[in-house]
Scaffold this motif. Structure first.
Motif, PDB file in Angstrom:
ATOM      1  N   PRO A   1      31.210  48.652  30.926  1.00 55.73           N
ATOM      2  CA  PRO A   1      31.226  49.411  29.744  1.00 55.73           C
ATOM      3  C   PRO A   1      31.932  50.388  29.897  1.00 55.73           C
ATOM      4  N   GLY A   2      32.068  50.986  30.927  1.00 57.43           N
ATOM      5  CA  GLY A   2      32.960  52.690  31.197  1.00 57.43           C
ATOM      6  C   GLY A   2      34.264  52.321  31.563  1.00 57.43           C
ATOM      7  N   GLY A   3      34.806  51.049  31.724  1.00 56.03           N
ATOM      8  CA  GLY A   3      36.138  50.923  32.261  1.00 56.03           C
ATOM      9  C   GLY A   3      36.218  49.838  33.256  1.00 56.03           C
ATOM     10  N   GLN A   4      37.121  49.974  34.222  1.00 51.02           N
ATOM     11  CA  GLN A   4      37.257  49.034  35.118  1.00 51.02           C
ATOM     12  C   GLN A   4      37.649  49.335  36.607  1.00 51.02           C
ATOM     13  N   LEU A   5      37.700  48.312  37.652  1.00 48.22           N
ATOM     14  CA  LEU A   5      37.908  48.695  39.023  1.00 48.22           C
ATOM     15  C   LEU A   5      38.818  47.493  39.517  1.00 48.22           C
TER      16      LEU A   5
ATOM     17  N   ASP B   1      40.535  55.050  35.459  1.00 49.31           N
ATOM     18  CA  ASP B   1      39.933  53.669  34.667  1.00 49.31           C
ATOM     19  C   ASP B   1      38.818  53.684  34.305  1.00 49.31           C
ATOM     20  N   TRP B   2      37.793  54.351  35.127  1.00 48.33           N
ATOM     21  CA  TRP B   2      36.345  54.107  35.089  1.00 48.33           C
ATOM     22  C   TRP B   2      35.874  55.603  34.657  1.00 48.33           C
TER      23      TRP B   2
ATOM     24  N   VAL C   1      32.871  62.319  33.394  1.00 47.85           N
ATOM     25  CA  VAL C   1      33.591  62.650  34.732  1.00 47.85           C
ATOM     26  C   VAL C   1      34.316  60.851  35.065  1.00 47.85           C
ATOM     27  N   GLY C   2      35.469  61.187  35.851  1.00 48.02           N
ATOM     28  CA  GLY C   2      35.914  59.806  36.198  1.00 48.02           C
ATOM     29  C   GLY C   2      35.641  59.310  37.523  1.00 48.02           C
ATOM     30  N   LEU C   3      35.532  58.069  37.595  1.00 53.23           N
ATOM     31  CA  LEU C   3      35.024  57.431  38.931  1.00 53.23           C
ATOM     32  C   LEU C   3      35.924  56.741  39.753  1.00 53.23           C
TER      33      LEU C   3
ATOM     34  N   ILE D   1      34.000  61.544  42.538  1.00 57.90           N
ATOM     35  CA  ILE D   1      33.971  62.020  41.258  1.00 57.90           C
ATOM     36  C   ILE D   1      35.121  62.883  41.041  1.00 57.90           C
ATOM     37  N   ARG D   2      35.683  62.629  39.911  1.00 57.17           N
ATOM     38  CA  ARG D   2      36.928  63.440  39.377  1.00 57.17           C
ATOM     39  C   ARG D   2      36.978  63.748  37.940  1.00 57.17           C
ATOM     40  N   ALA D   3      38.017  64.335  37.642  1.00 61.45           N
ATOM     41  CA  ALA D   3      38.130  64.726  36.322  1.00 61.45           C
ATOM     42  C   ALA D   3      38.364  63.529  35.486  1.00 61.45           C
TER      43      ALA D   3
END
Lengths: 272, 264, 347
Positions: free
Chosen positions: C257-261, C290-291, C333-335, C283-285
């Protein structure tokens, strides 16, 4: 693992031999004698139809019931009191109240003589008060007092044992809900002690049914079942009838105790 | 109200204790009084006790001997049995336990009658104190087994034994090195119980005894029936003196056991 | 002094008399000198396994236990020459510390002089010389544990069996004794089988870990293998913390749901379940990632912080962040995850 199994089996062998030789075989043979011969099983009927036997059975049951009820009352009050209060002399009281456990029935009978015999305390007191010398030892009353004497310690110990484990927090919880001392006894303490009373009562009853030594000391003329069995065996030399009466007595006592054990009383000790 | 209830209950309890203690004290006193009917004023004496010794010394010795023999047999038979009960409970052990405790429920008179009709004709046995020992063993064995089994059950004897086994000890070795030492508190309590019960046993013994194998309680019954009150009292006093140390020891053992139970 | 044997279990199974199956047929070999740890929740069959090796339980018909290839299935425990440390220690209360340690030697009829020498060695090895003549009930839990260990090792067993030996101790002591035990096992070079339900113990002590569940082995591997490459959701979740999440895989990546890897090679197709360790998530900005997800909660653990993130996958996921990173609930947050840190689970 095999050696463990063999060893624990071997551990039971001496007991099996002893119990079989000195209890199982004799008891089974007694059963056969009681129901053998011409009379056969009708002997058991005779227990109920012959006035001498029937009266003995009834008076033994009646005496045991009255003794049980009285002992539960006395032992219950003293037992709960001793379990829930600590004061100087507490240990001495408990010791006095439990030491008679080890007295054989004959000694208990003698204690009754000391109280209600011809030279007994009660007689001396009644005489000193100007009344007649009261002698009760050699009657049903004496027997009743004697049975009380050896029953109180047993009941007291059982009641104390359970009352001491009673969770104090239950009582505190009841108080926090507004229960007074009487309500606490009625709603918390007594219900928790019911199993102990059942157990102690059955032990008391079964012991009273089979007690022989006390009656033997007080008088051979008191017509309770153990005395009748003894007379059948020694005076009438009627082994078969004595056996049949023993079986009846044994069954009644065993049934009562089996009931007690179902209710969790484990310290079953019949003596006296 | 609360104080009144407390006082009443205390009074009642003391009264009950007096009911049990007073006749015992009276009989002790009677045993050392010159003439009981005249009271202590007639003077104290140990004559009655000496008389008891003259008349009944053999019953005292015999009761002790029978109690010791009973103890030896219940130890030899009871400890292994208790061990088997705890370590390998099965339908067999339950049945055996039931059978073993049955003599406690059945009146002693009936047990004695059963033994008499089976062994009454085996003359040497009938005349020997061993006959009484056999009866006492049947009657006291459950107490030994129960005391030992409850001790063994409380200490996880199985794991202790597994420990010994892992170090190479075989079954007999484990029994001697680990089980018996671990069972000692129960063995002690059971032994005191067995000796006390045996010394005081009357119901069975009265039926099983012969004129040559009288025990202390049998002698007591005899003296109550045929001797003057002072002698009967002195004899009872001797019995109390024998039994009270056993009872005190039993209470001490029970107390130290419950204290250990609390700290563990 | 490398002692010990290899232990092989062949088709051992255990059905109790009441019909419960404690252990399904199991094959396993423990190499000479290896420390093997059985790990699993209670009732998984690990203790049964150990007790079969010890000779305290008999495997069902057909199962065999081999020590260095020799069949010992019918040999009773007292003749197997094993050392065993029990969870409750099973120290003999009627013997002193020294007598406990020397008991196995006494059984083996080792002469008293040599026995005393060996007991002294064992006392030194486990660091309890001053306790030599103490009674067992005078010892603390940790001291008892050492006596139990010394007693088991004193007989120079062919294999040392340890049944949850640290479980009865408090946490701080457990950590310290775990380290000591590890050093001792290494220095003895003994074959050891260790049963525990504590994954930290298993990872720090085991050369290999056998993860068990409901009477079956689910995975055998080195601590690193079972940690990084769990073969099932059960292993992933039982050992360490894990995010086990579902997504849709196609063309080398997996969608949530929150993006892709990115997926590692070889990639899967269709619905699949992956495992991600919290420390593998960076954990990034949010910009350019992508996630992404939203911080749901932060718990500060001192050396690091544990961050719960919503919206990234169907379930909440947990990530770890350095202790000085400022995060608060509601932050987007970005993962970022390295493809090789992501593991596709088969079930």
């Amino acid at each position: 693992m095999k050696s463990r199994q063999l060893f624990s089996l071997a551990c039971m062998v001496p007991a099996v031999i002893v119990i079989t030789a000195f209890f199982l075989i004799p008891a089974v043979q007694l059963l056969f004698i009681a129901s053998g011969g011409e009379a056969g099983l009708s002997r058991y009927l005779a227990v109920l139809t012959t006035p001498r036997y029937r009266d003995a059975l009834l008076s033994t049951v009646a005496l045991s019931m009255v003794v049980t009820a009285t002992t539960l009352l006395i032992g219950g009050i003293a037992g709960i009191f001793l379990a829930r209060n600590r004061f100087p002399g507490h240990g001495l009281l408990v010791a006095i109240l439990t030491f008679p456990l080890a007295f054989p029935g004959v000694v208990v009978g003698f204690m009754v003589i000391m109280l209600g015999g011809r030279l007994g305390l009660v007689g001396q007191i009644s005489e000193a008060l100007g009344a007649d010398r009261i002698v009760f030892a050699y009657s049903m009353t004496g027997l009743f007092v004697g049975y009380l004497y050896f029953s109180i310690p047993r009941v007291l110990l059982t009641v104390m044992g359970v009352a001491e484990t009673l969770d104090n927090r239950l009582i505190e919880a009841a108080r926090s809900l507004g229960a007074g001392p009487f309500a606490i006894q009625r709603d918390i303490v007594l219900p928790a002690l019911v199993p102990a009373f059942v157990a102690a009562g059955s032990i008391c009853f079964a012991t009273a049914m089979g007690a022989f030594g006390t009656a033997f000391t007080l008088a051979t003329r008191i017509n309770v079942l153990p005395m009748v069995i003894y007379q059948e065996f020694t005076e009438a030399a009627n082994l078969a009838m004595a056996a049949a009466l023993s079986v009846v007595l044994g069954l009644v006592a065993w049934a009562i105790l089996a009931l007690a054990r179902l209710r969790g009383g484990d310290n079953v000790a019949a003596a006296g | 109200m609360n104080r009144l209830a407390y006082a009443l209950a205390l009074f009642f309890t003391v009264l009950t204790a007096a009911f049990l203690a007073v006749p015992a004290l009276m009989s002790m006193l009677a045993g050392v009084t010159q003439i009981y009917a005249r009271g202590i004023a007639s003077g104290l004496t140990i004559d009655w006790i000496l008389e008891v010794w003259r008349l009944y010394a053999d019953t005292i010795g015999r009761s002790i001997a029978i109690a010791m023999m009973t103890l030896v047999v219940t130890l030899l038979v009871g400890i292994p049995l208790a061990y088997a009960f705890v370590v390998r409970p099965s339908a067999l052990t339950r049945a055996l336990n039931e059978l073993m405790t049955l003599p406690l429920a059945v009146p002693g008179l009936a047990v004695a009658l059963a033994m008499l009709q089976l062994y009454g004709n085996i003359d040497w046995f009938r005349r020997s104190s061993l006959f009484i020992v056999a009866g006492h063993v049947i009657f006291t064995l459950p107490f030994m087994v129960r005391a030992v089994a409850s001790t063994l059950g409380a200490i996880d004897i199985r794991t202790l034994e597994e420990g010994a086994a892992s170090l190479g000890a075989g079954p007999l070795r484990r029994f001697l090195d680990v089980v018996i030492p671990a069972a000692m508190p129960g063995v002690l309590a059971g032994s005191l119980m067995v000796v006390t019960l045996s010394i005081g046993e009357f119901n069975l013994t009265w039926m099983l005894h012969t004129p040559l194998t009288k025990t202390l309680p049998v002698g007591l019954a005899d003296s109550y029936a045929s001797m003057r009150l002072e002698i009967a009292s002195a004899y009872t006093l001797v019995f109390f003196i024998m039994i009270v140390p056993l009872l005190v020891a039993m209470q001490l053992v029970a107390r130290s056991k419950s204290r250990k139970g609390m700290s563990a | 002094m490398s002692t010990g044997v290899s232990v092989s279990l062949r088709a051992i199974a255990k059905t109790f008399p009441d019909g419960t199956r404690a252990l399904k047929p199991t094959d396993l070999t423990v190499a000479k000198g290896e420390t093997l740890v059985f790990l699993g929740p209670s009732g998984c069959g690990k203790t049964t396994c150990l007790r079969i090796v010890a000779g305290l339980e008999k495997p069902d018909a057909g199962g065999r236990v081999l020590f260095d290839g020799a069949d010992v299935t019918e040999t009773e425990i007292e003749h197997r020459n094993i050392g065993m440390v029990f969870q409750s220690y099973a120290l003999f209360p009627n013997m002193t510390v020294a007598e406990n340690i020397g008991y196995g030697l006494k059984i083996r009829k080792v002469p008293p002089a040599e026995r005393a020498k060996r007991v002294a060695e064992m006392l030194a090895l486990t660091g309890i010389e001053p306790l030599r003549d103490r009674r067992i009930d005078q010892l603390s839990g940790g001291q008892r544990q050492r006596v139990a260990l010394a007693r088991a090792v004193a007989i120079r067993p062919r294999v040392l069996l340890l049944d949850e030996p640290l479980t009865a101790l408090d946490a701080a002591l457990r950590d310290r004794l775990r380290t000591e035990l590890d050093q001792l096992l290494r220095s003895l070079g003994i074959t050891a089988i260790y049963v525990t339900h504590d994954q930290a113990e298993a990872m720090s002590l085991g050369d290999r870990i056998v993860v068990m569940k409901q009477g079956e082995i689910v995975q055998v591997g080195t601590p690193r293998e079972v940690y990084f490459e769990p073969n099932s959701r059960f292993v992933a979740e039982f050992i360490g913390a894990a995010n086990v999440i579902e997504g849709m895989a196609s063309e080398g990546s997996i969608r949530f749901p929150g993006g892709q890897l990115m997926l590692p090679e070889p990639p899967a197709e269709g619905r699949c379940t992956i495992m991600l360790r919290p420390e593998a998530i960076e954990i990034r900005a949010p910009a350019g990632e992508d996630w992404t997800g939203t911080v749901q909660g932060v718990s500060f653990l001192g050396d690091r912080q544990r961050v719960t993130i919503a919206g990234a996958a169907a379930e909440m996921i947990v990530a770890e962040a350095p202790n000085r990173t400022r995060l608060k609930t509601g932050d987007r947050v970005g993962l970022a995850v390295a493809p090789q840190a992501l593991r596709i689970l088969q079930d």
